[in-house]
Design a protein around this motif. Structure first.
Motif, mmCIF file in Angstrom:
data_model
loop_
_atom_site.group_PDB
_atom_site.id
_atom_site.type_symbol
_atom_site.label_atom_id
_atom_site.label_comp_id
_atom_site.label_asym_id
_atom_site.label_seq_id
_atom_site.Cartn_x
_atom_site.Cartn_y
_atom_site.Cartn_z
ATOM 1 N N ILE A 86 0.818 -1.232 0.000
ATOM 2 C CA ILE A 86 0.000 0.000 0.000
ATOM 3 C C ILE A 86 0.841 1.266 0.000
ATOM 4 C CG2 ILE A 86 -1.594 1.331 1.449
ATOM 5 C CD1 ILE A 86 -3.159 -1.261 1.781
ATOM 6 N N PRO A 87 1.771 1.430 0.898
ATOM 7 C CA PRO A 87 2.522 2.690 0.868
ATOM 8 C C PRO A 87 3.269 2.878 -0.448
ATOM 9 C CG PRO A 87 3.163 1.335 2.744
ATOM 10 C CD PRO A 87 2.222 0.528 1.952
ATOM 11 N N ARG A 88 3.722 1.803 -1.027
ATOM 12 C CA ARG A 88 4.497 1.937 -2.253
ATOM 13 C C ARG A 88 3.602 2.373 -3.414
ATOM 14 N NH1 ARG A 88 6.775 -1.118 1.237
ATOM 15 N NH2 ARG A 88 9.057 -1.221 1.367
ATOM 16 N N ILE A 132 6.537 13.715 4.773
ATOM 17 C CA ILE A 132 6.702 12.277 4.496
ATOM 18 C C ILE A 132 8.014 11.975 3.788
ATOM 19 C CG2 ILE A 132 4.188 11.850 4.417
ATOM 20 C CD1 ILE A 132 4.418 11.790 1.379
ATOM 21 N N ARG A 133 8.983 12.882 3.963
ATOM 22 C CA ARG A 133 10.250 12.732 3.236
ATOM 23 C C ARG A 133 10.943 11.416 3.538
ATOM 24 N NH1 ARG A 133 10.516 16.013 7.527
ATOM 25 N NH2 ARG A 133 12.233 15.732 9.006
ATOM 26 N N ASN A 150 12.054 8.472 0.927
ATOM 27 C CA ASN A 150 13.411 7.913 0.859
ATOM 28 C C ASN A 150 13.390 6.404 0.974
ATOM 29 O OD1 ASN A 150 14.665 10.282 0.459
ATOM 30 N ND2 ASN A 150 15.025 10.689 2.656
ATOM 31 N N ASN A 151 12.559 5.904 1.916
ATOM 32 C CA ASN A 151 12.558 4.471 2.189
ATOM 33 C C ASN A 151 11.897 3.663 1.094
ATOM 34 O OD1 ASN A 151 13.816 5.001 4.514
ATOM 35 N ND2 ASN A 151 11.967 4.895 5.793
ATOM 36 N N TRP A 152 10.784 4.151 0.635
ATOM 37 C CA TRP A 152 9.919 3.270 -0.163
ATOM 38 C C TRP A 152 9.911 3.558 -1.645
ATOM 39 C CZ3 TRP A 152 5.596 4.333 3.843
ATOM 40 C CH2 TRP A 152 5.859 3.590 5.008
ATOM 41 N N ALA A 165 10.769 0.772 -9.163
ATOM 42 C CA ALA A 165 10.108 1.238 -10.394
ATOM 43 C C ALA A 165 8.909 0.375 -10.749
ATOM 44 C CB ALA A 165 11.095 1.237 -11.550
ATOM 45 N N GLY A 166 8.934 -0.874 -10.326
ATOM 46 C CA GLY A 166 7.820 -1.787 -10.615
ATOM 47 C C GLY A 166 6.512 -1.242 -10.134
ATOM 48 N N PHE A 167 6.512 -0.793 -8.864
ATOM 49 C CA PHE A 167 5.279 -0.251 -8.304
ATOM 50 C C PHE A 167 4.826 0.972 -9.080
ATOM 51 C CE2 PHE A 167 6.385 -2.775 -4.561
ATOM 52 C CZ PHE A 167 5.142 -3.318 -4.280
#
Lengths: 562, 296, 607
Positions: B17-19, B176-177, B181-183, B187-189
Motif C-alpha cells: 500500500i505505501p508503495r 513524508i520525506r 526515501n525508504n519506499w 520502479a515496478g510499483f
C-alpha cells in the motif's frame, strides 16, 4: 311454522326435491292439453270470452286431438296478425278488417313519407306501400344498395318499423308489448313482468302481460310502449329524450343515474294540462281513430278525430259538442265525464274576450299553435348504415334509444375479437348484416316554427326529418357519404318540416312574442340560418302539397313588418 | 516487484500500500504540474476548467489522471493509517512520530478540499463559501485566519490555489520525506500504478461539473466532507465544522501518549467515532435531499 | 515484468493519442460550446438572435463545454418555465420587470377559479390560495381544491409544457405558453440545424384557444364555435364529424364575433399587454386584471405619445416589437381602462386608425353612437354593451359531478395519481337567448349557468349524502359573440328566459304576472324546486347564486319595470317613440287618462 323458518325452509325443499328425483321414473310424456293442471289460478281473459283454453290457443286441428305432446304448438297470442282471423275472426271480422286499414297497422304514413323523401317513390299520397297487406307490402332493399332510394326500405324495416302491430320490437324496459289486438288490449307493465295469479308463470321473467286479461281500459303507460322517444305521446307525459352522448348519462338525486326507459333517459318537462288533470290518451282518442274505420289513410292528421272545440267550444262553436260521449250540461255549465278514470271535469270554454282570441286572423290558427308549451324539435338527422365493423367511434354514443344496438355495441366494445354488425329487420324478424346508427345535430324544445296544415291553418312544425344518409359497405367502402336525399319527384330536398299537434297543452297561450316578431316562428331560422348548422332551423316544405310553409305575406304579418 | 519477499497477506498489504500510494502521489504531482500550466485562478475559472476538460488537447486525460491519482493516494494513505491504528503500532511510536502520520492525512484532506474548490463549478464555489463561513465562526481569530485561507470576490480561488499548488504539497513532501526515501525505490510499483491509473483515466469519466448559475436543488460537498455536511444541518457551524473535527484529530494525535486502560478506551472510542462518521458519509451520500445548510 | 508494464503504458498512450486525434477539432472555437454541435439553428426571432445571445443566456446549462452530456447538464429546454424564468427571461439584464408581474397575473395564480370554487363548494369566503401555494402544499383544502387539482389545474402558466401528448401538452410553460409559435414538429433528427420555435409578440389566437376552450369557452365562441351535444354529425365518410375539439368533443358553427367575422381580429388585438400579463397586482378575479372595455376602442381617449412620458415610450416600444404596426412616434394613442397605452389604436391628425396586430392592417373603427335613441334612451343607462350585442352565450345546464373515493385520478399540479376521481356529465346545453341579470359592477349583463351537483361516493362505492352538494350558480362574463345588430326589444322585455325565469309561459292573471315553467327539475331528478334555467322566480326571489358578490338576478321592482314596457311594444315599436322619453310620465298618463287609445287595447289584456 316450518315454512316460516328461513333456515329450515331450503332444507325441506331439498328433501322433497331429492325424493322427487330419487325414484327411477319411466319417461312419461306430459299431456299439455291439461292446461289448468299447471296454469293454476290463471285469470279469465274477459267476461265475454270465457272459453276453454284450447278454443283460443290451439289450432282447430289440434283442438280435437286427445293428447298434446309439445308445448310449442300452443299459440301464445291468438290475436297476432298471423292468427287473428282464425281465432278472433269468427266474431270480430269487421273490427279486424278495420284495424288492418288503420295507420297503426299499415304504417302508411311513415312508410310512404319516408320513401318519398328518400326518392324511392314519386308521391307520398295516396299511399302505395304498407307494413301489412292492406296495400303493397313493403319491399326489401337490394343486397348492394347504391342510393338513398335503394336504402330506404332497409332503414324503415330496421329503424322505424320497430313499432307496428306485427312485431314485439326490441324487448326492453318500457317497450314490452304484444302484437295484434293484444298490443293494446293486453296490458304490459314497463318491466314486462306478470303480476297475476297463474302459478306456472315466472314472475321474474320479462315479456309477459301484467295479467291474462283483455281490456278496453287502456292506460297511457300502454300507449307509451310505442309512442315514446321524441314522438307525440311522450310529450303528453312531459318526456323529452336526453342527448345520446355519454356526457348526458348524469347521476342526479341520491347519486343514482336517471332511470332508462324506452331505450334512454328523459328530461321531464311541463306535462300536458290534460295529463295533469288525469285524462287518459283514450279519453280524447276514440276507437274509430285508433282502430280505423275501414278507410285507408296516408297520414295521422288526415284521420278524423276529436277536436279541441268539441269539448272547449271555439270561434264558431258557442258550446261543446253535446253528441260527444261524456259531455254533459248542468246549470249552463259543461262537464266532461271520463268513463275510464270515472272523474267528471268542469270544462273551461273558449273565451272571445281574450285578446288573442279577439283577433280575427287568429281564427286561422290551430289551438295548439298557441297553447302548446313546448314541442319536439329534432334538427338534422344523420343516419349511417355500416356493414363494416368499426365500433370504437361509437364508444361514447352507444345510447341511441335503441336497446338492441346498445347491447350489441356494449358487447362488441368489450371484446378483442369483434363480429361484423348485424341487426334485426322488424318486419320479417330476421337478423341481417349491417346496423343503422343515428345522430342529431341538436334537439330543442323551446323553438316552434309555424307553417300551414292541410286545412291551411297555422300549425307548429317539427323537422321530420332533415336526413343526411351514409352507407359503408362490408368492405369498408363508403358508398354514400353524408348524402342529402332528393324527393321522389325531384321537387326539393328530401327534408321536411311537418305540421303537428304538440301534446303539451297549457291552459294559457304563449305570449304574442313567441310568434310575432319572432324569427324562428316565422321560419327565418336562428340567427337567420347563417351557418351550416343554424340553417337547419329554416323549415323545409312539408311532404303533402296541402300543407305549406308560411307565405311571404304571412311572414311579414307575423313579424309586424309593413 | 519481482523482489517481493515471501510474506503473509496482511504483511503484503502493509508492504504494498505505501508503495503504490507514493507512486500515485508522483503521478498526481506530474499531472498536477501539467494542469497548473493551463489553470488560471482568476476570472471565469469554470470556463477555464471546462476548456481543460473539453477543449485543450489531452486536457480531459490529465484532469482525470490528476483526480484519480489524488484520490487513490489519499484513500491508500487512509488505509495505511487504519492499518497502523488497528495493529496498534502507535504503541511503539512517540507522539511526534505518530503526528508525522496523522498530520499529513489532515493536509491531504485539505488538498483534496481545495482541489474541489478549484473546479470552479457550482459545487466548488459552494464548498468554498461553506469553508469561508465555517472559518469565520472561529472565535476571536476567525476574521484574521480567514484572510489567510479564502477570501470572497475576485480573489476567491487565489488562496485555495496557492494552498493546493504550493504550500500544502510542499508541506506534505516535507512531512513524508522519510517515507519517500525508504519506499520510493521500486520502479515496478510506479509502472504498475501508472498503468492502472492510465486505464482508469481512459475509461472512466470525471464527475460532472455543475455550471455556477444553474438552478438546481442539490449541491453536495466532496465525499469525505459529507459527514460534516450532515452535521452542519443540525449543529451550529462552530461545533460541526471546527470543534468536532479538531477534537477528533487531537485525540487521535494524543493516542500514543496515553497509558493503559485510558488508551484502550480511546482506541475503541476512535473506532466508534470513525464508524459513526462513515455512517454519516453514507447517509449524506444517499439521503441528503437539499442543499448544504449554510445559515439556519 | 517491468517491460510488460512499460509496453502496457506505451500502448495505453497510443490509445490516448488516437482518441485525442479522433476528437473533432472545432476551430475557431465558437463563443459558446453549444454552437459547436448546434451549428445552424434558426433564430427564435430578430430580437433574440443566436449570434448575439447564444444559447446559454436563455437555456442555461454549461456553455463552455464541447461535450454533449456536460454541456446539457442543468440546461432548461423551456426557459419560459416559471420555475426557472427568474434566471432566464427574467434575469436582471433582460425582462426583470415583466416576470414578477406575470407571476402575479391571474393566468399564473388562477385565483379566480380557486376562490370561486372554494366559495361556492365550501363556503370559504376569503380564499387566498393560488397555484404556487397549491403546488408547494400537497394537502391544502377539501373537495373544491381536489376538483381544482384534477379538473382545472391543467391550465395555468406554472404547468410544465410538453408533459403530455396533444393539446394538454401544449398548455403551460410560463412565457412560452403564449410567446412561442408551436408548430407540431417531431424531434429534430439533425441536431446541427433545426428550426428554433419562433418567439413572437404577435401571439396567434391558437395559443389562447388551446386553453380558453372550456368553461366560459370564449376562445370558441369568438370564432363562432359552439361545443355541441357530441353527436359528431354530420358523419364524414365512415368517421364522425371532423369539427372536433380536444377531449373527444365536437363543435357546431354559429355566428362568430363580428370582430373576427368582419375584421379577422385576433385575441391580442383587444387584449393588451397589461390585461394579459398582469399589472403587478395579485388580482382576485379575471375582470380585475383585464384592461379593456368596449369603450376603450369605440369611445376612445387619446394621449399624445410625446407628452405621455413613460407610457408613450412603452407604446413606441411595443409597436416596435410588433414590427408590423406603424410606430406612433408622432401620433396619439388610445388609453386602456387603467390608462395604459394601446399602441394599435392611434389618432393621426383627425383620423382614428385601429391596426390589426397580426399584420398591421388598418381597420375601420365605428365610434360608439352615443346620441342615437337606442343608446341614449332613458332607462337603458345600466345596460352593458354585451347585454344587447351578444347574440348568444354557451349555456351548460346541470353539471353532474361524480366523485368516487375508491378510484384514482391524476392531480395536474403534482402529476401524481391520487385517490378521488371526478367525472362530469350534464343535463342539456343551449346557446340562444342569454339570460340577463345585474353583474358585480351593477350593469345589466348576460349570464350563463354553472350548476354543480356533486355526488360523493366513499371508498366502498356507497353514496354519501352528507358530503354531496348542490350549488347552482349563474355567472356573468363577456360571451365574445358580439354582433352589429342587437337583440330585439321584446327579447329582453318580454322573454321569460332573458328575464331570468327560464323557458315557459309568462302571462298575466288578475293583474298579477304568473309563470308556467317548462322544465320540471323535480321530476327530472335534480332535487331542486325550480327549473334549471330559472335565475329568479316571478316574485323576484333569486333562485340561484352568482359567482361574484353584488351580482344578482333582476329584483321584483326591476322585473315589474321591464315588463311594464312590454305592453307598449305592439304599438310603440320604435326607440325614438315619444312615450319612451319619459316613460314614468307616459305610464302615469296611461293610468290616469282613460281616453288614451291605449286603453282600447289594454282593456282586453286583463280578462
Amino acid at each position: 311454522m316450518l315454512g316460516n323458518s328461513p333456515k329450515i325452509y331450503p332444507i325441506v325443499c331439498l328433501f322433497f326435491t331429492l325424493i322427487a328425483c330419487s325414484g327411477p321414473k319411466p319417461p312419461e310424456a306430459i299431456n299439455y292439453k291439461h292446461c289448468a293442471a299447471c296454469h293454476k289460478g290463471i285469470e279469465s281473459i274477459s267476461r265475454n270470452h270465457e272459453f276453454e283454453c284450447k278454443i283460443c290457443h290451439l289450432q282447430p286441428a289440434r283442438q280435437t286431438m286427445p293428447f298434446l305432446e309439445e308445448h310449442e304448438s300452443i299459440i301464445r297470442n291468438p290475436s297476432d296478425p298471423r292468427w287473428v282471423s282464425l281465432f278472433c275472426g269468427k266474431c270480430h271480422e269487421k273490427e279486424i278488417k278495420q284495424v288492418q286499414t288503420s295507420l297503426h297497422s299499415t304504417m302508411a304514413g311513415i312508410i310512404n313519407q319516408t320513401r318519398y323523401l328518400w326518392g324511392a317513390q314519386d308521391v307520398a299520397f295516396p299511399p302505395i306501400y304498407s307494413a301489412n297487406h292492406a296495400l303493397k307490402p313493403l319491399p326489401e332493399s337490394p343486397l348492394h344498395p347504391e342510393s338513398p332510394a335503394e336504402l330506404v326500405d332497409d332503414f324503415l324495416r330496421r329503424k322505424c318499423l320497430r313499432c307496428h302491430l306485427h312485431t314485439k320490437g326490441p324487448e326492453a324496459k318500457g317497450l314490452y308489448r304484444a302484437t295484434g289486438c293484444a298490443a293494446c288490449h293486453m296490458i304490459y307493465n314497463n318491466k314486462g313482468l306478470y303480476e297475476g295469479t297463474d302459478k306456472a308463470i315466472d314472475k321474474h321473467k320479462p315479456s309477459y302481460p301484467m295479467v291474462h286479461r283483455f281490456t278496453k281500459q287502456i292506460p297511457d303507460m300502454q300507449c307509451l310502449h310505442c309512442h315514446n322517444q321524441n314522438h307525440v305521446g311522450a310529450d303528453y307525459e312531459g318526456l323529452f329524450e336526453h342527448d345520446y352522448s355519454k356526457t348526458y348519462r348524469s347521476r342526479t338525486t341520491g347519486g343514482a343515474p336517471l332511470p332508462v326507459i324506452y331505450g334512454l333517459d328523459q328530461h321531464h318537462l311541463a306535462r300536458d294540462v290534460h295529463a295533469e288533470k288525469g285524462l287518459w290518451c283514450i279519453d280524447c282518442h276514440s276507437r274509430k281513430e285508433i282502430m280505423g274505420d275501414g278507410k285507408l289513410r296516408g297520414y295521422a292528421l288526415a284521420v278524423p278525430m276529436i277536436k279541441c272545440k268539441d269539448c272547449h267550444a271555439g270561434f264558431f262553436e258557442p258550446a261543446p259538442n253535446p253528441s260527444l260521449k261524456g259531455i254533459t250540461e248542468h246549470d249552463g255549465r259543461f262537464y266532461f265525464h271520463s268513463s275510464y278514470t270515472g272523474k267528471t271535469y268542469p270544462l273551461t270554454l273558449f273565451s272571445k274576450e281574450t285578446l288573442s282570441h279577439s283577433v280575427s286572423l287568429h281564427q286561422r290558427v290551430r289551438c295548439s299553435a298557441c297553447h302548446a308549451q313546448w314541442s319536439f324539435q329534432d334538427y338534422g338527422l344523420s343516419v349511417i348504415r355500416e356493414d363494416y365493423a368499426d365500433y370504437i367511434k361509437w364508444r361514447k354514443l352507444t345510447d341511441q334509444g335503441d336497446p338492441y344496438l346498445k347491447d350489441f355495441l356494449d358487447e362488441q366494445l368489450g371484446r378483442e375479437k369483434i363480429d361484423p354488425p348485424a341487426s334485426p329487420d322488424w318486419l320479417d324478424s330476421r337478423l341481417k348484416k349491417g346496423a343503422w346508427y343515428t345522430g342529431w345535430r341538436f334537439r330543442r324544445w323551446e323553438w316552434m316554427p309555424l307553417g300551414m296544415d292541410q286545412n291551411q291553418k297555422y300549425s307548429i312544425l317539427r323537422p321530420k326529418y332533415q336526413y343526411f344518409i351514409s352507407y359503408v359497405d362490408a368492405t369498408g367502402y363508403v358508398v354514400l357519404d353524408n348524402v342529402v336525399p332528393q324527393r321522389g319527384d325531384d321537387s326539393d330536398l328530401g327534408w321536411t318540416f311537418m305540421p303537428y299537434v304538440p301534446h303539451t297543452t297549457s291552459p294559457v297561450g304563449r305570449s304574442c312574442e313567441s310568434c310575432h316578431l319572432n324569427n324562428i316562428a316565422a321560419g327565418i331560422g336562428v340567427f337567420d340560418g347563417s351557418t351550416i348548422d343554424t340553417q337547419l332551423t329554416i323549415p323545409s316544405t312539408p311532404v303533402f302539397p296541402s300543407m305549406t310553409l308560411m307565405s311571404n305575406e304571412a311572414q311579414k304579418r307575423l313579424l309586424l313588418r309593413k | 516487484m519481482e523482489s517481493l519477499p515471501l510474506m503473509g497477506i496482511n504483511h503484503k498489504m502493509s508492504f504494498c500500500i505505501p508503495r503504490i500510494s507514493l507512486s500515485a502521489l508522483l503521478v498526481c504531482f506530474i499531472s498536477g504540474i501539467i494542469l497548473t500550466c493551463q489553470y488560471y485562478p482568476f476570472g471565469n475559472v469554470f470556463r477555464n476548467v471546462e476548456e481543460i476538460t473539453t477543449v485543450i488537447p489531452y486536457g480531459f486525460f490529465f484532469r482525470r489522471l490528476h483526480y484519480a491519482s489524488g484520490q487513490l493516494f489519499v484513500i491508500l494513505m487512509l488505509i495505511h493509517i487504519v492499518d497502523h491504528f488497528m495493529k496498534r503500532r502507535y504503541k511503539g511510536f512517540s507522539v511526534g512520530k505518530w503526528a508525522g502520520l496523522v498530520i499529513p492525512l489532515i493536509i491531504c484532506f485539505f488538498i483534496l478540499f481545495t482541489g474541489y474548490i478549484l473546479k470552479g463549478d457550482k459545487e466548488g464555489i459552494y464548498a468554498g463559501n461553506i469553508f469561508y463561513n465555517i472559518l469565520k465562526e472561529i472565535p476571536v481569530a476567525g476574521e484574521t485566519i480567514t484572510r489567510f485561507v479564502i477570501r470572497p470576490g475576485e480573489m476567491f480561488f487565489w488562496l485555495p490555489y496557492l494552498y493546493h499548488v504550493f504550500f500544502l504539497p510542499i508541506l506534505l513532501i516535507f512531512l513524508i520525506r522519510d517515507h519517500i526515501n525508504n519506499w520510493f525505490s521500486q520502479a515496478g510499483f510506479l509502472l504498475f500504478t501508472t498503468a492502472g491509473l492510465f486505464i482508469y483515466s481512459l475509461l472512466v469519466r470525471m464527475p460532472m461539473d455543475i455550471p455556477p448559475h444553474a438552478k438546481i436543488e442539490l449541491v453536495k460537498g466532496p465525499w469525505f466532507f459529507l459527514g460534516i455536511q450532515v452535521c452542519l444541518g443540525v449543529l451550529p457551524p462552530i461545533v460541526a465544522g471546527i470543534a468536532a473535527p479538531l477534537i477528533f484529530f487531537a485525540i487521535l494525535l494524543l493516542l500514543p501518549g496515553l497509558k493503559g486502560h485510558l488508551q484502550k478506551a480511546v482506541h475503541y472510542g476512535i473506532i466508534f467515532l470513525s464508524l459513526f462518521y462513515t455512517f454519516l458519509v453514507i447517509f449524506g451520500y444517499f439521503f441528503i435531499k437539499h442543499s448544504w445548510v449554510l445559515s439556519r | 515484468m517491468k517491460r510488460i508494464l512499460i509496453l502496457i503504458i506505451l500502448s495505453l498512450t497510443t490509445v490516448l493519442i488516437y482518441q485525442e486525434n479522433r476528437r473533432s477539432k472545432i476551430l475557431p472555437l465558437p463563443t459558446e460550446g453549444c454552437l459547436s454541435c448546434h451549428k445552424s439553428v434558426s433564430d427564435p426571432d430578430t430580437s433574440h438572435p443566436i449570434s448575439a445571445f447564444g444559447c446559454y443566456s436563455c437555456h442555461m446549462g454549461n456553455p463552455y463545454s464541447l461535450d454533449k452530456e456536460r454541456g446539457h447538464l442543468t440546461m432548461v429546454k423551456n426557459p419560459g418555465d416559471l420555475s426557472v424564468v427568474g434566471s432566464t427571461c427574467g434575469q436582471a439584464k433582460c425582462h426583470p420587470d415583466i416576470v414578477p408581474r406575470v407571476k402575479k397575473s391571474i393566468m399564473a395564480t388562477n385565483r379566480g377559479i380557486i376562490k370561486t370554487l372554494e366559495y361556492r363548494w365550501e363556503k370559504i369566503e376569503n380564499s387566498n390560495k393560488d397555484v404556487e401555494y397549491l403546488m408547494a402544499k400537497e394537502n391544502a383544502g377539501g373537495l373544491a381544491i381536489d376538483q381544482y387539482r384534477k379538473m382545472c389545474g391543467g391550465c395555468h402558466l406554472w404547468k410544465k409544457r410538453g408533459d403530455r401528448q396533444g393539446e394538454i401538452g401544449k398548455r403551460g410553460g410560463g412565457c412560452s405558453d403564449c410567446h412561442i409559435i408551436d408548430k407540431d414538429r417531431k424531434e429534430p433528427i439533425d441536431v446541427t440545424k433545426f428550426q428554433h420555435p419562433e418567439i413572437t409578440t404577435r401571439i396567434p389566437s391558437e395559443n389562447c384557444v388551446k386553453c380558453h376552450n372550456r368553461s366560459a369557452r370564449m376562445g370558441l365562441s369568438y370564432f363562432g364555435k359552439f361545443e355541441s351535444e357530441g353527436y359528431g354529425t354530420p358523419f364524414d365518410g365512415w368517421e364522425l364529424n371532423q369539427r372536433r375539439l380536444s377531449g373527444g368533443r365536437f363543435y357546431l358553427n354559429l355566428p362568430a364575433d363580428i370582430h373576427y367575422a368582419k375584421a379577422d381580429m385576433t385575441c391580442i388585438d383587444c387584449h393588451t399587454e397589461t390585461g394579459v400579463m398582469g399589472d403587478g397586482t395579485r388580482h382576485e378575479y379575471m375582470e380585475g386584471q383585464v384592461d379593456i372595455t368596449c369603450r376603450s376602442c369605440h369611445d376612445p381617449l387619446f394621449t399624445s405619445v410625446k407628452e405621455a412620458g413613460e407610457a408613450g415610450d412603452l407604446a413606441v416600444k411595443l409597436a416596435f416589437l410588433n414590427k408590423k404596426i406603424d410606430i406612433p412616434q408622432e401620433a396619439k394613442v388610445g388609453r386602456s381602462k387603467k390608462g395604459k397605452p394601446m399602441y394599435n389604436l392611434q389618432k393621426r391628425g383627425d383620423q382614428i386608425v385601429f391596426y390589426r396586430k397580426k399584420d398591421g392592417a388598418p381597420i375601420e373603427l365605428k365610434i360608439f353612437p352615443e346620441k342615437k335613441p337606442h343608446h341614449s334612451m332613458a332607462g337603458h343607462e345600466r345596460l352593458s354593451c354585451q347585454s344587447c350585442h351578444s347574440a348568444w352565450i354557451p349555456q351548460c345546464y346541470g353539471c353532474h359531478i361524480t366523485y368516487r373515493k375508491d378510484l384514482v385520478q391524476k392531480d395536474w399540479l403534482s402529476g401524481e395519481k391520487t385517490p378521488g376521481q371526478f367525472r362530469e356529465s350534464r343535463s342539456y346545453i343551449r346557446f340562444s337567448k342569454p339570460t340577463l341579470g345585474i353583474n358585480a359592477s351593477g350593469m345589466v349583463a348576460p349570464f350563463s349557468p354553472c350548476q354543480v351537483f356533486v355526488s360523493v361516493f366513499d371508498r366502498k362505492g356507497d353514496y354519501v349524502h352528507e358530503e354531496s352538494l348542490n350549488t347552482l350558480t349563474m355567472t356573468s362574463f363577456d360571451p365574445h359573440t358580439t354582433q352589429k345588430g342587437s337583440r330585439t326589444c321584446h327579447d329582453c322585455h318580454g322573454d321569460p328566459k332573458s328575464l331570468g325565469f327560464g323557458e315557459g309561459i309568462l302571462y298575466k292573471k288578475e293583474k298579477e304576472w304568473r309563470f308556467r315553467p317548462t322544465y320540471d327539475a323535480q321530476s327530472s331528478g335534480m332535487g331542486i324546486d325550480f327549473p334549471l334555467d330559472a335565475f329568479v322566480d316571478i316574485n323576484g326571489k333569486p333562485a340561484q347564486l352568482t359567482s361574484r358578490k353584488g351580482a344578482r338576478p333582476f329584483n321584483q321592482e326591476e322585473i315589474g319595470k321591464i315588463l311594464d314596457v312590454d305592453g307598449c311594444f305592439p304599438c310603440h315599436v320604435r326607440y325614438e317613440d315619444k312615450i319612451y322619453e319619459d316613460f314614468k310620465q307616459s305610464r302615469r298618463r296611461f293610468e290616469t287618462e282613460k281616453d288614451l287609445p291605449c286603453w282600447e287595447t289594454a282593456r282586453r289584456y286583463t280578462p
